[in-house]
Design a protein around this motif. Structure first.
Motif, mmCIF file in Angstrom:
data_model
loop_
_atom_site.group_PDB
_atom_site.id
_atom_site.type_symbol
_atom_site.label_atom_id
_atom_site.label_comp_id
_atom_site.label_asym_id
_atom_site.label_seq_id
_atom_site.Cartn_x
_atom_site.Cartn_y
_atom_site.Cartn_z
ATOM 1 N N SER A 162 0.824 -1.207 0.000
ATOM 2 C CA SER A 162 0.000 0.000 0.000
ATOM 3 C C SER A 162 0.857 1.255 0.000
ATOM 4 N N GLY A 163 1.928 1.239 0.780
ATOM 5 C CA GLY A 163 2.824 2.392 0.802
ATOM 6 C C GLY A 163 3.479 2.642 -0.543
ATOM 7 N N LEU A 164 3.861 1.576 -1.232
ATOM 8 C CA LEU A 164 4.522 1.729 -2.525
ATOM 9 C C LEU A 164 3.568 2.270 -3.586
ATOM 10 N N ILE A 165 2.337 1.753 -3.613
ATOM 11 C CA ILE A 165 1.416 2.204 -4.651
ATOM 12 C C ILE A 165 0.879 3.600 -4.363
ATOM 13 N N ASN A 166 0.726 3.951 -3.094
ATOM 14 C CA ASN A 166 0.247 5.283 -2.755
ATOM 15 C C ASN A 166 1.341 6.334 -2.860
ATOM 16 N N ALA A 167 2.590 5.900 -2.808
ATOM 17 C CA ALA A 167 3.695 6.859 -2.928
ATOM 18 C C ALA A 167 3.729 7.508 -4.297
ATOM 19 N N SER A 168 3.220 6.803 -5.312
ATOM 20 C CA SER A 168 3.234 7.374 -6.662
ATOM 21 C C SER A 168 2.350 8.612 -6.757
ATOM 22 N N MET A 169 1.368 8.743 -5.866
ATOM 23 C CA MET A 169 0.515 9.932 -5.867
ATOM 24 C C MET A 169 1.240 11.156 -5.342
ATOM 25 N N MET A 170 2.313 10.937 -4.587
ATOM 26 C CA MET A 170 3.070 12.049 -4.012
ATOM 27 C C MET A 170 4.215 12.495 -4.908
ATOM 28 N N ILE A 171 4.536 11.706 -5.922
ATOM 29 C CA ILE A 171 5.641 12.066 -6.814
ATOM 30 C C ILE A 171 5.156 13.150 -7.780
ATOM 31 N N PRO A 172 5.927 14.225 -7.988
ATOM 32 C CA PRO A 172 5.516 15.274 -8.935
ATOM 33 C C PRO A 172 5.296 14.704 -10.331
ATOM 34 N N GLU A 173 4.294 15.225 -11.016
ATOM 35 C CA GLU A 173 3.953 14.705 -12.330
ATOM 36 C C GLU A 173 5.069 14.917 -13.342
ATOM 37 N N ILE A 174 5.820 15.981 -13.194
ATOM 38 C CA ILE A 174 6.903 16.211 -14.147
ATOM 39 C C ILE A 174 7.973 15.124 -14.030
ATOM 40 N N VAL A 175 8.175 14.634 -12.809
ATOM 41 C CA VAL A 175 9.121 13.529 -12.611
ATOM 42 C C VAL A 175 8.590 12.264 -13.267
ATOM 43 N N LEU A 176 7.288 11.992 -13.078
ATOM 44 C CA LEU A 176 6.690 10.829 -13.714
ATOM 45 C C LEU A 176 6.734 10.957 -15.234
ATOM 46 N N GLY A 177 6.510 12.154 -15.732
ATOM 47 C CA GLY A 177 6.542 12.357 -17.175
ATOM 48 C C GLY A 177 7.918 12.101 -17.766
ATOM 49 N N VAL A 178 8.940 12.658 -17.129
ATOM 50 C CA VAL A 178 10.307 12.447 -17.614
ATOM 51 C C VAL A 178 10.703 10.982 -17.509
ATOM 52 N N ALA A 179 10.353 10.347 -16.386
ATOM 53 C CA ALA A 179 10.702 8.939 -16.203
ATOM 54 C C ALA A 179 9.990 8.056 -17.215
ATOM 55 N N THR A 180 8.719 8.345 -17.466
ATOM 56 C CA THR A 180 7.966 7.551 -18.434
ATOM 57 C C THR A 180 8.523 7.726 -19.840
ATOM 58 N N MET A 181 8.846 8.954 -20.209
ATOM 59 C CA MET A 181 9.416 9.196 -21.531
ATOM 60 C C MET A 181 10.745 8.476 -21.688
ATOM 61 N N ALA A 182 11.592 8.517 -20.644
ATOM 62 C CA ALA A 182 12.883 7.834 -20.718
ATOM 63 C C ALA A 182 12.698 6.330 -20.848
ATOM 64 N N PHE A 183 11.737 5.779 -20.102
ATOM 65 C CA PHE A 183 11.496 4.341 -20.185
ATOM 66 C C PHE A 183 10.975 3.945 -21.560
ATOM 67 N N ILE A 184 10.063 4.752 -22.108
ATOM 68 C CA ILE A 184 9.527 4.465 -23.439
ATOM 69 C C ILE A 184 10.645 4.473 -24.477
ATOM 70 N N ARG A 185 11.549 5.424 -24.353
ATOM 71 C CA ARG A 185 12.668 5.493 -25.300
ATOM 72 C C ARG A 185 13.601 4.299 -25.123
ATOM 73 N N MET A 186 13.812 3.868 -23.902
ATOM 74 C CA MET A 186 14.730 2.749 -23.647
ATOM 75 C C MET A 186 14.230 1.442 -24.241
ATOM 76 N N ILE A 187 12.933 1.228 -24.231
ATOM 77 C CA ILE A 187 12.408 -0.022 -24.771
ATOM 78 C C ILE A 187 12.102 0.078 -26.263
ATOM 79 N N GLY A 188 12.456 1.206 -26.869
ATOM 80 C CA GLY A 188 12.341 1.346 -28.316
ATOM 81 C C GLY A 188 10.982 1.745 -28.831
ATOM 82 N N MET A 189 10.134 2.339 -27.990
ATOM 83 C CA MET A 189 8.813 2.772 -28.439
ATOM 84 C C MET A 189 8.824 4.253 -28.746
ATOM 85 N N ALA A 190 8.021 4.644 -29.714
ATOM 86 C CA ALA A 190 7.887 6.050 -30.074
ATOM 87 C C ALA A 190 6.628 6.615 -29.435
#
Length: 322
Positions: A162-190
């Protein structure tokens, strides 16, 4: 007091110790009929006064000293006005007949007609709806499975998950956006529909999970135990008992996830392309070009969507509490 056998006295002697006025009167009436008009009162009940009926209202309103604090009422009203006056202004100016967003030039519905016939707004709305519907469906399925699995974990494992899944709500969206974009690029998706759907599914899960888990915690466990005692399999118990009882929480969580996905700008901004522009991103582009009443119209429609979702969630919550 007339002596009776234990069988004759059991109507009264088995009465609960916290009988209310109504319950006490019913017990007396049943005892009178059972004993042919003779009422036998046991010793433990002779000096007992009926307890007050329970109430769900909170007590101690008279002891609340905060309402005596100076300007509490004024501050409360000011906060509400600060929250809702800007929204009311946006709604009012969506009916403006002029070309300026904040310059009233007469009542008109021309901008509503313009929005409903604008190909760019329609395309952006279609993209947002597709992403929101698919992401909400996936997030609801994953959240439901997570909640059911969490219910069978140990106390330590449940708290950790519960702590791990609820912690994502406290992370700034810009951090999630950058992390998601980096992950998408790493796995070869556009950037495109699939990355948008995966990203929206990820950040919608905590919002969908909360109402489902809250609903599960309020359920009476005797329902599941009774199903098992009657020979129902685990699959039958889940499909016939658990899921129907969780329906209000599932619908509330899905509606919340849908609204969150529709309103997201920050994460979508990192993953959209020319053909997958979402509605919030398109609204921001309109504001950069120059504010016109069409922006107020789109904002009013989104506000109407939020109101509808809030009303439905409230109705489901009230139904759940009955």
């Amino acid at each position: 007091m007339t002596g009776k056998t234990p069988e004759q006295n059991k109507v009264i002697t088995m009465a609960p110790m916290d009988a209310t006025h109504t319950e006490y009167a019913e017990l007396v009436a049943r005892a009178s009929v059972a004993n042919h008009g003779t009422i036998v009162v046991p010793e433990w009940l002779e000096d007992k006064k009926p307890d007050k009926a329970l109430t769900t209202r909170r007590s101690g309103r008279a002891k609340n000293g905060l309402k005596r604090f100076p300007f509490v009422g004024f501050i409360s009203v000011a906060v509400l006005l600060f929250l809702y006056i800007p929204m009311l202004i946006v709604v009012a100016y969506s009916f403006n007949g002029g070309r300026q967003a904040l310059l009233w030039q007469g009542f008109s519905l021309r901008w509503y007609a313009s929005v409903f016939h604008d190909p760019s707004i329609i395309a952006a709305t279609r993209t947002s709806l597709i992403v929101a519907v698919v992401a909400t469906a996936l997030a609801t399925i994953l959240s439901l499975g997570y909640v059911l699995a969490l219910d069978h974990m140990s106390r330590f494992g449940s708290k950790l998950a519960s702590g791990l899944i609820n912690a994502s709500m406290m992370i700034p969206e810009i951090v999630l956006g950058v992390a998601t974009m980096a992950f998408i690029r790493m796995i070869g998706m556009a950037p495109g529909y699939l990355p948008l759907i995966l990203a929206h599914t990820t950040f919608c899960i905590p919002f969908v999970e909360m109402p489902i888990r809250a609903r599960l915690q309020t359920l009476d466990r005797s329902c599941f135990e009774a199903a098992q005692d009657l020979g129902a399999s685990q699959l039958t118990t889940v499909t016939k008992i658990t899921l129907p009882l969780l329906t209000p929480g599932i619908v509330s969580g899905a509606l919340m996830g849908f609204v969150v996905s529709m309103d997201d700008y920050m994460i979508s901004n990192f993953l959209t392309t020319a053909g997958t522009t979402t509605l919030p991103i398109y609204i921001f582009s309109l504001i950069r070009k120059g504010v016109n009443p069409s922006v107020n119209v789109v904002a009013t429609l989104l506000l109407l969507l939020a109101i509808v979702v809030t009303v439905i969630s409230s109705l489901l919550t009230n139904r759940k509490d009955k």
